[in-house]
Scaffold this motif. Sequence first.
Motif, short mmCIF file in Angstrom:
data_model
loop_
_atom_site.label_atom_id
_atom_site.label_comp_id
_atom_site.label_asym_id
_atom_site.label_seq_id
_atom_site.Cartn_x
_atom_site.Cartn_y
_atom_site.Cartn_z
N ARG A 292 0.83 -1.24 0.08
CA ARG A 292 0.09 0.27 -0.10
C ARG A 292 0.76 1.32 0.20
NH1 ARG A 292 -5.64 0.35 3.14
NH2 ARG A 292 -6.81 -1.35 1.73
N SER A 293 2.07 1.03 0.51
CA SER A 293 2.82 2.26 0.59
C SER A 293 3.61 2.54 -0.69
CB SER A 293 3.96 2.22 1.80
OG SER A 293 4.90 1.00 1.23
N GLY A 294 3.32 1.50 -1.69
CA GLY A 294 3.87 1.84 -3.18
C GLY A 294 5.21 0.96 -3.35
N ASN A 296 7.53 -1.50 -4.78
CA ASN A 296 7.77 -2.36 -5.94
C ASN A 296 7.31 -3.81 -5.63
OD1 ASN A 296 8.94 -4.44 -7.83
ND2 ASN A 296 8.84 -2.57 -9.29
N GLU A 325 -6.22 6.92 -0.62
CA GLU A 325 -5.44 7.13 -1.89
C GLU A 325 -5.68 6.30 -2.98
OE1 GLU A 325 -4.57 6.60 1.13
OE2 GLU A 325 -3.57 8.17 1.89
N GLU A 326 -6.18 5.02 -2.71
CA GLU A 326 -6.33 4.09 -3.73
C GLU A 326 -7.69 4.55 -4.50
OE1 GLU A 326 -4.70 -0.11 -2.24
OE2 GLU A 326 -6.50 0.60 -1.27
N GLY A 329 -7.10 7.60 -6.63
CA GLY A 329 -6.36 7.10 -7.91
C GLY A 329 -7.21 6.29 -8.78
#
Length: 339
Positions: A292-294, A296, A325-326, A329
Amino acid sequence: MNITQEQLNSAVQEALKGALEGLPAMQTQGNNITLKEFGAGFMKDKKDEISNTAYAKSDSLYRNHILPAFGEMQLSAIMRQDIQDFVNELAAEGYSMETMKAIKGLLSSILKTAAGDRLIPFNPCEAVKLPRMVRKKKAAPTKEQYLKLRAVSSSHRLWIAIPLLFIAGLRPGEMCYLTWEDIDFKTRHIHVHGTYSADNGKGYGYVKDTTKTESGMRFIPMGKELYKMLKAYRAKEGKGKTYVITLSREDRRMNPNTLRDKIFNEWREKAGLPNSITPHSGRHYCASMLLRSGMNPETLRKITGHKDLSTLLDVYGYSETLSDEERAGMCNALDKISA
């Protein structure tokens, strides 16, 4: 060499005749042996072929499921429909797909071996189908639940177990294997290269100088907070010890089952958390939060030691709700494709 159609048909008929004539003999041998009798030898051989942990799991499935259902039946009397009914009943009782696959797989191996020994003409398990099931995925623990566990465990001598499980994302057996030599404060890495495995139900522990999978051999970077916590724990609880998670009065590794049953479960109860929260849930929390923090996914796979990305994303990337955030987005993406 040229042969006529008549010669070919004759050869096929002779082959079929030979095969059919052989069936009664095989069935007669199978009529004299029960699955329990044959299975005893099969399980004895299996014990020499696999690890102690794997055997303990197979033995538990054999004794608790296969023997009660088929133990007294003659090998030749076990039909496909008997096994199909058995599998359907397991599903109706709520067993997971993973457990049903393991039980069916073990039973199939036994009957395949019996067929190879010409005790039965074929393996009736081959045509058995597992029922379709919707996999129930567990939601990861929340940050609030993690902090509650931190709070209730803070005064315990093994308080570092919660950060190691939830922040480093270690498997319980990997954590219980750790020595202080595996904690490199200079490079700020945790070296994972072994596991402490526990037998299913019996409680016996086995130290294995290898991880669950080859990809499990890895170096986990320490963030600032975990580094500080490990330093503090080392100075007080780990002083003069070889192992990180130890028994109370001895410098010996603690069995992960002991940690779960006698320590973690008490913390969970004090924190008022559901029984679904287990030591392994820490790994779920770590992976889910990092995704969730981004981070990879491939980088995360290397940190968690998963063999492939599909398992990582399917199990640990699951969430029932979208974060703010999701959601934002997704709305932006929808706007773009709808314009």
